[in-house]
Scaffold this active site. Structure first.
Site, PDB file in Angstrom:
ATOM      1  N   ARG A 194       0.944  -0.955   0.166  1.00 42.86           N
ATOM      2  CA  ARG A 194      -0.281   0.274  -0.037  1.00 42.86           C
ATOM      3  C   ARG A 194       1.300   1.198  -0.121  1.00 42.86           C
ATOM      4  NH1 ARG A 194      -3.209  -2.637  -1.563  1.00 42.86           N
ATOM      5  NH2 ARG A 194      -5.853  -2.602  -0.730  1.00 42.86           N
ATOM      6  N   GLU A 246      -2.427   7.859  -4.623  1.00 42.94           N
ATOM      7  CA  GLU A 246      -3.260   7.296  -5.857  1.00 42.94           C
ATOM      8  C   GLU A 246      -4.200   8.140  -6.335  1.00 42.94           C
ATOM      9  OE1 GLU A 246      -2.078   3.243  -4.964  1.00 42.94           O
ATOM     10  OE2 GLU A 246      -3.733   2.387  -6.131  1.00 42.94           O
ATOM     11  N   HIS A 280      -1.751  -0.152  -9.771  1.00 43.32           N
ATOM     12  CA  HIS A 280      -2.011  -1.326  -8.756  1.00 43.32           C
ATOM     13  C   HIS A 280      -2.848  -2.019  -9.570  1.00 43.32           C
ATOM     14  CE1 HIS A 280      -3.986  -0.593  -4.278  1.00 43.32           C
ATOM     15  NE2 HIS A 280      -3.519  -2.359  -4.952  1.00 43.32           N
TER      16      HIS A 280
HETATM   17  C1  GLV Z   1      -4.736  -5.177  -3.970  1.00 44.91           C
HETATM   18  O1  GLV Z   1      -4.824  -4.068  -3.652  1.00 44.91           O
HETATM   19  C2  GLV Z   1      -5.893  -5.779  -2.683  1.00 44.91           C
HETATM   20  O2  GLV Z   1      -5.823  -6.039  -1.940  1.00 44.91           O
HETATM   21  O3  GLV Z   1      -6.467  -6.337  -3.668  1.00 44.91           O
END
Ligand code: GLV
Ligand code: GLV
Length: 329
Positions: free
Chosen positions: A242, A271, A295
């Protein structure tokens, strides 16, 4: 009873088909192929029993209030669940679930390794070089990178994704594995010879540092100036966890000053922006030793169908009066 379910955006169909096949389900899916605007989200959750949310939907007190007291479940279509206010949900006895399916973990682990290769073998730079018509003659010094084999891999967080990364790199590339975690991972130590290190020791020894922790208060800005300064100047940082786990301003500054060799990111502190301020955005865009993906670590057909199916199964379990297999505590 009929369960009213709101899905905040169309997703892969595996889970949707499961839900549609259940006669106790009244399904409503946000019809536009875009992130649902906040106002629309607040309007559309009203009267719903279950929300199937994406990681981009902030599910906080206001959304729970807007839904109403009948809201019983939030099924997140993601492994991470930092977008949901768990305390507020617990207070209201709302069940929360996520989608830590093996296929998703594998996809993110593969993407992490792909980013490591992109950095060490300079794949993106090489591709840009070719497209620009710059390849005129073979050159022994052209685009020199480094191999993964024999290097030291520092893994921060050895849950299912972090362990998946370790297995690939140990089995396939004979990397030396060191790790840092809140607890010892004996299984990983036994199967890959991974050695436990303090964060500081890990940062000092690793050629690659990869982050696989959830975003929590304790992991916010886990990597900042002090930590970056401990890393080798030849080392790479990879973040598929993250964004806010890394102090991005500090990272860009470290890259500018060649404190570390490079970085690859799939997630961002601000983001969808690649950095939090215009100067950092401009500089990052120009850095050749940086690889950026939007992402998409779990953006494979296998992983996304698995996420959809897992979210659907969590909801169906709940409807049948059971604890969802991936209930978040
Ligand atoms: C993607 O970032 C997830 O948490 O599945
Ligand atoms: C490189 O292409 C080589 O043949 O060594």
């Amino acid at each position: 009873m009929i369960y009213k379910i709101f899905v905040t955006r169309s997703i892969h169909d595996a889970g949707i088909n499961l839900l549609k096949a259940n006669k106790n389900v009244d399904l409503e899916i946000y019809e536009r192929d875009q992130l649902i605007p906040r106002k629309e989200l607040l309007k559309r959750v009203r009267g719903k029993d279950i929300i199937l949310s994406l990681l981009t939907d902030k599910i906080d007190k206001d959304v729970m209030d807007a839904a109403g007291p009948q809201l019983k479940m939030i099924a997140n279509y993601a492994v991470g669940f930092d977008n949901i206010d768990l305390k507020e949900a617990a207070k209201r006895h709302i069940v929360v679930s996520n989608t830590p399916h093996e296929r998703v973990n594998e996809s993110v682990a593969e993407h992490t390794v792909a980013l490591m290769f992109a950095l060490s073998h300079r794949i993106v730079e090489a591709d840009a070089f070719m497209r620009a018509g710059k390849y005129h003659a073979w050159n022994p010094h052209l685009l020199i990178g480094s191999d993964l084999v024999g290097k030291t891999m520092g893994i921060i967080g050895t849950g299912r994704i972090g362990s998946g990364v370790v297995h690939r790199l140990y089995d396939g590339f004979k990397m030396k594995i060191i790790y840092s975690d809140v607890a010892r991972n004996k299984e990983l130590e036994k199967t890959t010879g991974a050695k436990f290190r303090t964060m500081e020791a890990l940062l000092k020894e690793s050629d690659f540092v990869s982050l696989h922790v959830p975003l929590l208060k304790s992991t916010h800005h886990l990597i900042s100036t002090k930590q970056l300064n401990m890393m080798k100047s030849t080392a790479f940082l990879i973040n598929t966890a993250r964004g806010p786990v890394v102090d991005e301003k500090a990272l860009v500054e470290a890259l500018r000053n060649k404190v570390i060799a490079g970085a690859a990111m799939d997630v961002y502190e601000c983001e969808p922006f690649i950095a939090c301020n215009p100067r950092d955005i401009r500089d990052l865009r120009k850095m050749k030793n940086v690889v950026l993906t939007p992402h998409t670590a779990s953006a494979t057909i296998e992983a996304r169908q698995a996420m959809s199916e897992t979210a659907g199964k969590n909801i169906l379990a709940f409807i049948r009066g059971k604890v969802p297999p991936n209930a978040v505590k």
